[in-house]
Write a protein that holds these residues in place. Sequence first.
Motif, PDB file in Angstrom:
ATOM      1  N   PRO A 190      44.492  67.373  48.437  1.00  0.00           N
ATOM      2  CA  PRO A 190      44.547  67.325  49.945  1.00  0.00           C
ATOM      3  C   PRO A 190      43.912  67.145  50.633  1.00  0.00           C
ATOM      4  O   PRO A 190      43.853  66.616  51.733  1.00  0.00           O
ATOM      5  CB  PRO A 190      45.405  67.911  49.911  1.00  0.00           C
ATOM      6  N   ARG A 193      42.042  63.649  51.645  1.00  0.00           N
ATOM      7  CA  ARG A 193      42.869  63.656  52.544  1.00  0.00           C
ATOM      8  C   ARG A 193      42.934  63.854  54.090  1.00  0.00           C
ATOM      9  O   ARG A 193      43.165  63.366  55.024  1.00  0.00           O
ATOM     10  CB  ARG A 193      44.457  62.924  52.385  1.00  0.00           C
ATOM     11  N   ALA A 208      47.287  68.048  63.535  1.00  0.00           N
ATOM     12  CA  ALA A 208      47.839  67.732  62.317  1.00  0.00           C
ATOM     13  C   ALA A 208      47.152  69.347  62.095  1.00  0.00           C
ATOM     14  O   ALA A 208      47.549  70.297  60.892  1.00  0.00           O
ATOM     15  CB  ALA A 208      47.551  66.943  61.619  1.00  0.00           C
ATOM     16  N   TRP A 210      44.707  70.596  61.625  1.00  0.00           N
ATOM     17  CA  TRP A 210      42.526  71.150  60.683  1.00  0.00           C
ATOM     18  C   TRP A 210      41.715  71.389  61.878  1.00  0.00           C
ATOM     19  O   TRP A 210      41.627  70.565  62.697  1.00  0.00           O
ATOM     20  CB  TRP A 210      42.411  69.532  59.998  1.00  0.00           C
ATOM     21  N   LEU A 330      49.953  61.972  42.759  1.00  0.00           N
ATOM     22  CA  LEU A 330      51.095  62.533  41.764  1.00  0.00           C
ATOM     23  C   LEU A 330      52.168  61.460  41.577  1.00  0.00           C
ATOM     24  O   LEU A 330      51.885  60.212  42.569  1.00  0.00           O
ATOM     25  CB  LEU A 330      52.066  63.680  42.471  1.00  0.00           C
TER      26      LEU A 330
ATOM     27  N   GLU C 102      51.281  59.779  52.730  1.00  0.00           N
ATOM     28  CA  GLU C 102      50.334  60.430  52.880  1.00  0.00           C
ATOM     29  C   GLU C 102      50.139  60.968  54.809  1.00  0.00           C
ATOM     30  O   GLU C 102      49.446  62.090  54.891  1.00  0.00           O
ATOM     31  CB  GLU C 102      49.343  59.307  52.966  1.00  0.00           C
ATOM     32  N   LEU C 105      52.127  63.849  54.656  1.00  0.00           N
ATOM     33  CA  LEU C 105      51.412  64.896  54.054  1.00  0.00           C
ATOM     34  C   LEU C 105      50.150  65.300  54.951  1.00  0.00           C
ATOM     35  O   LEU C 105      50.081  66.916  54.688  1.00  0.00           O
ATOM     36  CB  LEU C 105      51.086  64.642  53.038  1.00  0.00           C
ATOM     37  N   LEU C 106      50.026  64.838  55.977  1.00  0.00           N
ATOM     38  CA  LEU C 106      48.237  65.273  56.677  1.00  0.00           C
ATOM     39  C   LEU C 106      49.281  66.588  56.844  1.00  0.00           C
ATOM     40  O   LEU C 106      48.438  66.860  57.647  1.00  0.00           O
ATOM     41  CB  LEU C 106      48.141  63.827  57.325  1.00  0.00           C
ATOM     42  N   PHE C 107      50.170  66.342  57.669  1.00  0.00           N
ATOM     43  CA  PHE C 107      50.774  66.761  58.445  1.00  0.00           C
ATOM     44  C   PHE C 107      51.088  68.888  58.238  1.00  0.00           C
ATOM     45  O   PHE C 107      52.033  69.195  58.577  1.00  0.00           O
ATOM     46  CB  PHE C 107      51.993  66.700  59.750  1.00  0.00           C
ATOM     47  N   TYR C 108      51.068  68.943  56.527  1.00  0.00           N
ATOM     48  CA  TYR C 108      52.126  69.074  55.298  1.00  0.00           C
ATOM     49  C   TYR C 108      51.297  70.541  56.058  1.00  0.00           C
ATOM     50  O   TYR C 108      50.184  71.196  55.791  1.00  0.00           O
ATOM     51  CB  TYR C 108      52.399  69.307  54.620  1.00  0.00           C
ATOM     52  N   GLU C 128      51.020  70.217  46.211  1.00  0.00           N
ATOM     53  CA  GLU C 128      51.353  69.091  46.835  1.00  0.00           C
ATOM     54  C   GLU C 128      52.199  68.165  46.448  1.00  0.00           C
ATOM     55  O   GLU C 128      53.298  67.998  46.978  1.00  0.00           O
ATOM     56  CB  GLU C 128      49.984  68.276  45.913  1.00  0.00           C
ATOM     57  N   VAL C 132      55.000  66.887  48.783  1.00  0.00           N
ATOM     58  CA  VAL C 132      55.624  65.480  48.530  1.00  0.00           C
ATOM     59  C   VAL C 132      56.735  65.313  48.448  1.00  0.00           C
ATOM     60  O   VAL C 132      57.595  64.558  48.679  1.00  0.00           O
ATOM     61  CB  VAL C 132      55.035  64.514  47.240  1.00  0.00           C
ATOM     62  N   ARG C 167      57.091  63.584  61.743  1.00  0.00           N
ATOM     63  CA  ARG C 167      55.824  64.204  60.558  1.00  0.00           C
ATOM     64  C   ARG C 167      55.733  65.870  61.527  1.00  0.00           C
ATOM     65  O   ARG C 167      55.046  66.560  60.809  1.00  0.00           O
ATOM     66  CB  ARG C 167      54.419  62.986  60.814  1.00  0.00           C
TER      67      ARG C 167
END
Lengths: 330, 320, 255
Positions: A190, A193, A208, A210, A330, C102, C105-108, C128, C132, C167
């Motif tokens: 992750p 990404r 987001a 980060w 995954l 993806e 996912l970046l915002f999780y 992860e 997902v 998102r």
Amino acid sequence: MIDVLGFLITLTTYIGIYLVLSLTLTLEVSSGITNFGKVAFYGLGAYTGALIGTYLPLAITGSRASPFDVNGIQLLYTISKSNPVLDLSVFLLSLAAGFAVSALFGLLLTYPIHRVGSALVGFTLLSTGEVLRLFYLNTEPLGESKGFMGIPNPFAWLPQARGAEALYLIIVWCFVGLTYFIVSRIMNSPLGRILKGMRDDELVALYAGWPTPLIKSKVLALTSGLTGVAGVLWAYYFTSINPNMFTPSLTFNIWAMVILGGIDSIVGGVLGTVLLASVDYAARFVIPFIGTTLVTPDYLRWIIVGLVMLVVLLKKPEGLAPRRGGVSKL
Amino acid sequence: MITQDLISFFLFSLLYLTVTIPLVLAYRVTKVINFTVANYITYGAYTAVLLDYYMRSSFGHNSLLLTVLSSFAVTGLIAVLSNLAVFKPLAEMRVKGDVLMIASMGLWIVLKYVLYIVSDIASSAWRTNLVSYSQIHYDDISLLTVRAGLVGVQQSLVVFPLLALASMLILYLVLNATRVGRAVLAVADNSVLASLSGIAVGRVVSLTWFLTAGLTSLAGVMWTTYSGAITPEVGDSLILQVFTIAFIGGLSSLTRTAAGALLISGVENFGTDLLSTYLGLPTSIKPMLTFTVLLATLIVSPPLGVAGGVPYRFTRGARR
Amino acid sequence: MGVKLIVEKVTKRFGGVVALNRVSINVPSSLVVGLIGPNGSGKTTLFNVVTGYYTPDEGRVLIEGSGRVVDITGWNPNRISRLGVARTFQIPRLIPSLTVLENMLLFYDYGSCASITCSLRRKWVDVEEAAVARAMSILREFGLESIAHKRPAELSAGHLKLVETLRGLMSDAKLFMLDEPFAGVESWMARKLTDTIRKINREKGSTFVVIEHRITELLEGVDYVYVLHNGSLLAEGKPDEAVSDERVIKAYLGK
Ligand SMILES: Nc1ncnc2c1ncn2[C@@H]1O[C@H](COP(=O)(O)OP(=O)(O)OP(=O)(O)O)[C@@H](O)[C@H]1O
Ligand SMILES: [Mg+2]
């Protein structure tokens, strides 16, 4: 009679050290850090290693000889031949110090550059490398233009030179393995990404949630540390270093390797490195036999490096071995 | 000592201005962080060197005017060609600015070593050393100085202001008094709007490459009247200063760029001198001073938003 | 639960331009609020100030949720978004090299699993998987599974805006700030967006601030409207009241 085994050992050592540089560059590029100053961290590692490797044994044995004159170099050689424990521990200390110094330097450098765009980052790191080189060139305790010449081989005490070379090769490749492990684990996670998002659009990554400047600092510290170790490995392998080895051309060479294989593809980076480093090394090996020619072969070599970058960027931007699939496994 | 410092401050300020003003303009139009400016300077200087050798051996004298015209043409042409071969196709592929910059790196290496090869070949063909060429004297400038009653004045003191002024004048006239120049400014401000209003952006970009590279090459010509040993490293040795100045100007403001040129020139000439007189530091710290200015610029007044990066002031302190 | 957004007398200048002039708004929790105004009236700038892109020259921005008031003036965007504020952009911004999934996912919030050590030890696998699953269930809920593995370049404007909105759900946003979600979107897609906003608002109780610069296309079912003009708050009220306000009509027609 050409020494084939010797040639192969040298070649693979050479490729191994370049691989560390290109693997770390791949991680940096995939995080949006355009590092045009690889050579800064590499050189810093090499000089840290050389500093420890020469001054420390002389100091421990109580000698007042300078590491730059014949006596000192002779003495260093004798010590490394006769004192395996000292010889090896100096080497290990150098590796650790090379990592620490370069990583710290990378961390400090991220402060001025973490807010500005990649062009400014690239240029600042490029200048850092040049300024450091000029610093080595003009600093007496670092040997000025002659550099260090008596860096002890960590396995000099082995009776067979060949055995020492082979052992060193193994160490280099263990480190290549470690670097590969680190880089691929990070890029396929992750975090990888997030790094990719940061490279494509830093603002979105920020939105987001980060802390992108902090993440960049950590990545640059880690990759710089690894690059510094590569520098130490180079210094102890070659046993002599000088400022001329750390010109920006080295950085461009690594960029060409990474671009050739495919930016942000680990396999591509490895492939590009093996290809270009082999050609590079073969050229170095062959060129002295050609004698003087009208066109200096070295210049041609650089033109080819530049052309490789341009042609790949224009005709096959994804490189020879592009990255497949997304980050998530995954 | 202080007069010496003043003179080199004066000369280097002009030199930096001649390189950085076109550089900033070029960035605003082409959006390429272009490291080949180093090549433009070198090619300018080497066109002068080759021409000087040829003119001296064939006619016994050499002219600044002819040199300037040739350097301008050669360098401008190289820039136009590099745009056609590299930057334009890349821009059409819609790559990010990073890739353009990396490509300019590749081009820099190629152009640099091509020049090495050319000067090697010319050296051996003419049996002379062009890789380290001595200072050039221009006969039309000598004539001019004698006319003006300035006998014995170094040519650089005349040529630097002359060319810097000419460069600024050309830039000013082209941009403000011609239609195509106004088109250049329009594209620099906003290329999308410009193309919507019917400006042929592609042509304007080509012209900008030619003009800015040609003007940059004047710095190379200036250098030939100053340096005692002209080498193919001229351009590379100026790149730190040049980009530091461009970043001080935020790659956009011409006034701030000009101020940056004076600042760097001052720091290099007076700063180094002061430090070596009062603190006994070696003069080799000169590049480190420039580098310190670069870092300080990035910390205190980072050119945000240009060429990527966070487009606002990212404050770490503001956490209440 | 939603949160309350309080903007207190915020001023933002760009050189001589006063983009926001002592603007105060007060968005109650769990409401869908419209922000309208002609071009250049300062709507996007207000979003930028609230989400930390700019620091206001004067004034404060506060977020009130679960009985706590937080002053977020001058915070960085990453901290504000972790507080539960999600925004979209006037021109959608997705990461071009990542797929829709993806991008979600970046915002999780991976928490410590996004660290270097966690990556090296591969401790992120469970997280992860959860991420997902969450992303896929959101996409499924809004009928978007078919585009989960597409890249942004392959999507229509409407889909881009939709994904950009969704998102925010990945990070459990409690306040959504949508910048012109209907601009350049086909009408059936616009309806879908409206339904989406309503659905999120109803089920999660999230607060919405929605920018729309064409007054006629004002989103149906907006609970309250603020009207900006030349950087100042011109009017506020129930949609029909605001729209029939004399000054508003004048601002739009007369200029
Ligand atoms: N970064 C900036 N620098 C200078 N001026 C700016 C900046 N951002 C916005 N402005 C100015 O502030 C004013 C408000 O702009 P803003 O983008 O907030 O308007 P808007 O209401 O979102 O308009 P639109 O409907 O066109 O999106 C405009 O005059 C704009 O030119
Ligand atoms: Mg707007």
